[in-house]
Design an enzyme around this catalytic site. Structure first.
Site, mmCIF file in Angstrom:
data_model
loop_
_atom_site.group_PDB
_atom_site.id
_atom_site.type_symbol
_atom_site.label_atom_id
_atom_site.label_comp_id
_atom_site.label_asym_id
_atom_site.label_seq_id
_atom_site.Cartn_x
_atom_site.Cartn_y
_atom_site.Cartn_z
ATOM 1 N N THR A 129 10.720 33.756 34.478
ATOM 2 C CA THR A 129 11.227 33.142 35.797
ATOM 3 C C THR A 129 10.446 31.750 35.992
ATOM 4 O O THR A 129 9.230 31.817 35.986
ATOM 5 C CB THR A 129 11.591 34.200 36.893
ATOM 6 O OG1 THR A 129 11.518 33.352 38.221
ATOM 7 C CG2 THR A 129 10.056 34.869 36.980
ATOM 8 N N ASP A 130 11.094 31.035 36.889
ATOM 9 C CA ASP A 130 10.194 29.851 37.369
ATOM 10 C C ASP A 130 9.389 30.219 38.528
ATOM 11 O O ASP A 130 8.410 29.624 38.689
ATOM 12 C CB ASP A 130 11.157 28.556 37.792
ATOM 13 C CG ASP A 130 12.399 29.020 38.715
ATOM 14 O OD1 ASP A 130 12.291 30.423 39.149
ATOM 15 O OD2 ASP A 130 13.147 28.134 39.128
ATOM 16 N N GLU A 131 9.607 31.421 39.117
ATOM 17 C CA GLU A 131 9.119 31.878 40.308
ATOM 18 C C GLU A 131 7.434 32.054 40.189
ATOM 19 O O GLU A 131 6.626 32.270 40.712
ATOM 20 C CB GLU A 131 9.453 33.084 40.723
ATOM 21 C CG GLU A 131 10.960 33.028 41.319
ATOM 22 C CD GLU A 131 11.524 34.078 42.168
ATOM 23 O OE1 GLU A 131 10.817 34.819 42.679
ATOM 24 O OE2 GLU A 131 12.861 34.270 41.907
ATOM 25 N N TYR A 156 7.212 40.639 42.817
ATOM 26 C CA TYR A 156 8.110 40.415 41.826
ATOM 27 C C TYR A 156 7.366 39.250 40.956
ATOM 28 O O TYR A 156 6.988 39.458 39.750
ATOM 29 C CB TYR A 156 9.272 40.194 42.090
ATOM 30 C CG TYR A 156 10.259 39.347 41.116
ATOM 31 C CD1 TYR A 156 10.648 40.130 39.780
ATOM 32 C CD2 TYR A 156 10.838 38.241 41.071
ATOM 33 C CE1 TYR A 156 11.273 39.597 38.876
ATOM 34 C CE2 TYR A 156 11.555 37.548 40.314
ATOM 35 C CZ TYR A 156 11.664 38.405 39.062
ATOM 36 O OH TYR A 156 12.572 37.507 38.186
ATOM 37 N N LYS A 160 5.974 39.456 36.839
ATOM 38 C CA LYS A 160 6.358 38.570 35.810
ATOM 39 C C LYS A 160 5.181 37.658 35.384
ATOM 40 O O LYS A 160 5.300 37.415 34.099
ATOM 41 C CB LYS A 160 7.613 37.820 36.430
ATOM 42 C CG LYS A 160 8.959 38.448 36.770
ATOM 43 C CD LYS A 160 9.371 39.138 35.289
ATOM 44 C CE LYS A 160 9.996 38.357 34.474
ATOM 45 N NZ LYS A 160 10.847 39.283 33.393
HETATM 46 N N1 LIG Z 1 18.405 36.634 38.112
HETATM 47 C C1 LIG Z 1 17.660 35.297 37.845
HETATM 48 O O1 LIG Z 1 18.129 34.537 38.323
HETATM 49 C C2 LIG Z 1 16.514 35.227 37.136
HETATM 50 C C3 LIG Z 1 15.924 33.916 36.661
HETATM 51 C C4 LIG Z 1 15.052 33.766 35.751
HETATM 52 C C5 LIG Z 1 14.593 34.784 35.053
HETATM 53 N N2 LIG Z 1 15.048 36.285 35.199
HETATM 54 C C6 LIG Z 1 14.618 37.170 34.394
HETATM 55 O O2 LIG Z 1 15.616 37.754 33.683
HETATM 56 C C7 LIG Z 1 15.520 38.899 33.286
HETATM 57 C C8 LIG Z 1 16.947 39.751 33.456
HETATM 58 O O3 LIG Z 1 17.222 39.473 35.019
HETATM 59 P P1 LIG Z 1 18.588 40.115 35.547
HETATM 60 O O4 LIG Z 1 18.615 39.515 36.953
HETATM 61 O O5 LIG Z 1 19.583 40.209 34.607
HETATM 62 O O6 LIG Z 1 18.000 41.824 36.394
HETATM 63 P P2 LIG Z 1 18.894 42.905 36.461
HETATM 64 O O7 LIG Z 1 18.077 43.627 37.639
HETATM 65 O O8 LIG Z 1 20.059 42.555 36.598
HETATM 66 O O9 LIG Z 1 18.679 43.759 35.096
HETATM 67 C C9 LIG Z 1 17.757 44.378 34.771
HETATM 68 C C10 LIG Z 1 18.074 45.303 33.689
HETATM 69 O O10 LIG Z 1 16.721 46.114 33.070
HETATM 70 C C11 LIG Z 1 17.136 47.458 33.058
HETATM 71 N N3 LIG Z 1 15.762 48.038 33.038
HETATM 72 C C12 LIG Z 1 15.001 47.970 34.267
HETATM 73 N N4 LIG Z 1 13.804 48.886 33.862
HETATM 74 C C13 LIG Z 1 13.886 49.071 32.631
HETATM 75 C C14 LIG Z 1 12.752 49.735 31.956
HETATM 76 N N5 LIG Z 1 11.919 50.180 32.559
HETATM 77 N N6 LIG Z 1 13.496 50.018 30.701
HETATM 78 C C15 LIG Z 1 14.362 49.605 30.203
HETATM 79 N N7 LIG Z 1 15.265 49.054 30.993
HETATM 80 C C16 LIG Z 1 14.910 48.908 32.220
HETATM 81 C C17 LIG Z 1 17.994 47.541 33.901
HETATM 82 O O11 LIG Z 1 18.580 49.010 33.875
HETATM 83 C C18 LIG Z 1 18.940 46.450 34.091
HETATM 84 O O12 LIG Z 1 19.888 46.611 33.116
HETATM 85 C C19 LIG Z 1 14.489 39.575 33.958
HETATM 86 O O13 LIG Z 1 13.359 39.486 33.294
HETATM 87 C C20 LIG Z 1 14.163 38.346 35.110
HETATM 88 O O14 LIG Z 1 12.751 38.437 35.463
HETATM 89 C C21 LIG Z 1 16.086 36.277 36.216
#
Ligand SMILES: NC(=O)c1ccc[n+]([C@@H]2O[C@H](COP(=O)([O-])OP(=O)(O)OC[C@H]3O[C@@H](n4cnc5c(N)ncnc54)[C@H](O)[C@@H]3O)[C@@H](O)[C@H]2O)c1
Length: 340
Positions: A129-131, A156, A160
């Site tokens: 993430t950009d965070e 969080y 990351k």
């Molecule tokens: N949401 C955003 O805007 C955003 C932006 C940039 C980066 N990200 C990154 O993208 C990725 C996905 O984000 P998201 O918003 O889809 O998250 P989300 O919370 O919707 O999904 C996370 C998924 O990971 C699974 N999970 C969690 N712990 C686990 C474990 N120990 N073992 C196996 N599976 C596990 C969960 O069941 C879920 O399906 C993350 O790494 C997040 O940091 C998110």
């Protein structure tokens, strides 16, 4: 534009039942039928197998399990040529209330996956993430760049950032064929109702007034999740090993502007929302400079009309109530306990 240097055939996608992971799995299924995908997902409150339902069983397989489980990784990973790592605890507010699962999944889980990728000598792509870069002042003329120092603010983003640093070290010390991407805020279908846009939209659909943190001036840089998926594919197949790429679509908007856009698209008055207590340590502004990704890999966002993407997203929530309804009440109860 860079040539394809890696043609994956059999990939593990961790967190493929979450929001962004499932959109990536759907994108691969649509655009690369030659690639088999093994989704490894623990199905926490944020994971939902319905997110990948209907995809061809011959192409997409779900293994329910924890990325922290090294023995399970020894069963799942052999025979694959890449790991694309999306799984994470992803919600800032939850990390403030209880950081423990964030340290476990985001830090220890990433470590276990890196070790597995090393053991089996396969390609590894890390979603971040950009965070990790902290925040920018609202009036600062610059945007985040790949080599900026890490200054995470929340539990969080600090977990990351920790996981990104592990990846960098594994690439340098062990020669792991790894890449990292740091993306801005995603929107689109299948996002959990705890997150900003789905929460406001489903509140309105339920007849509850939307809630806005603090002053609403905080700026997020929005990208449609499909543009994120294509960027990840480009980095996986054409990216330079050991490099970090920033993914963003010039989508800077203040939270209050996004809420006003939602209110207007849903036919509600502009003042039909409540102010709530701000999140502690709330980052002011995120902004991504995607020049490296554009120049090296020729990536460009397709969803450049935010109002149109938002209208499609609202329509998705309107027509998928059975998907979001089961999580709505518990999510709002959790927010109410935090005064938000
Ligand atoms: N949401 C955003 O805007 C955003 C932006 C940039 C980066 N990200 C990154 O993208 C990725 C996905 O984000 P998201 O918003 O889809 O998250 P989300 O919370 O919707 O999904 C996370 C998924 O990971 C699974 N999970 C969690 N712990 C686990 C474990 N120990 N073992 C196996 N599976 C596990 C969960 O069941 C879920 O399906 C993350 O790494 C997040 O940091 C998110």
């Amino acid at each position: 534009m860079a040539e394809v240097v890696f043609e994956p055939r059999n990939i593990v996608v961790t967190g493929g039942c979450g929001f962004i992971g499932s959109n990536f799995v759907r994108w691969v299924a649509r655009n690369h039928p030659e690639v088999h995908v093994t989704v490894l997902d623990k199905l926490t409150y944020a994971g939902n197998p319905a997110n990948i339902a209907g995809l061809p069983e011959s192409q997409v397989e779900l293994v329910v399990g924890d990325i922290c489980d090294a023995d399970l990784l020894d069963e799942v990973v052999p025979g694959h040529d890449a790991i694309v790592h999306y799984a994470a605890e992803s919600h800032n507010d939850n990390s403030i209330a209880d950081p423990e699962p964030f340290v476990q999944t985001n830090v220890v889980g990433t470590y276990r996956l890196l070790q597995a990728a090393r053991r089996y000598g396969i390609r590894y792509h890390h979603i971040s993430t950009d965070e990790v870069y902290g925040d920018l002042a609202l009036d600062e003329p610059r945007r985040f760049e790949p080599d900026d120092p890490y200054r995470p603010s929340s539990p969080y983003s600090s977990t990351k950032a920790s996981s990104d640093l592990l990846v960098r070290a594994w690439a340098r010390t062990y020669g792991l064929a790894a890449t990292i991407s740091n993306c801005s805020n995603n929107y689109g279908p299948y996002q959990h109702v705890e997150k900003f846009i789905p929460r406001q939209v489903t509140n309105i659909l339920c007849g509850i007034r939307p809630k806005l943190y603090g002053t609403g001036e905080n700026v997020r840089d929005w990208i449609h999740t499909e543009d994120h998926s294509r960027a990840v594919w480009d980095i996986l197949t054409k990216g330079r090993i050991g490099e970090t790429y920033l993914i963003g679509a010039d989508g800077e908007r203040s939270n209050i502007d996004v809420l006003r856009e939602i209110l207007s698209l849903m036919g509600e008055p502009q003042d039909a929302f409540d102010w709530v207590r701000d999140r502690p340590g709330h980052d002011r502004r995120y902004a991504i400079d995607p020049t490296k990704l554009e120049r090296e890999l020729g990536w460009r966002p397709v969803h450049t009309d935010f109002a149109e993407g938002l209208a499609q997203t609202i329509e998705w929530y309107r027509t998928h109530e059975s998907w979001w309804r089961p999580a709505k009440e518990a999510t709002e109860r959790r927010y109410a306990e935090q005064g938000q």
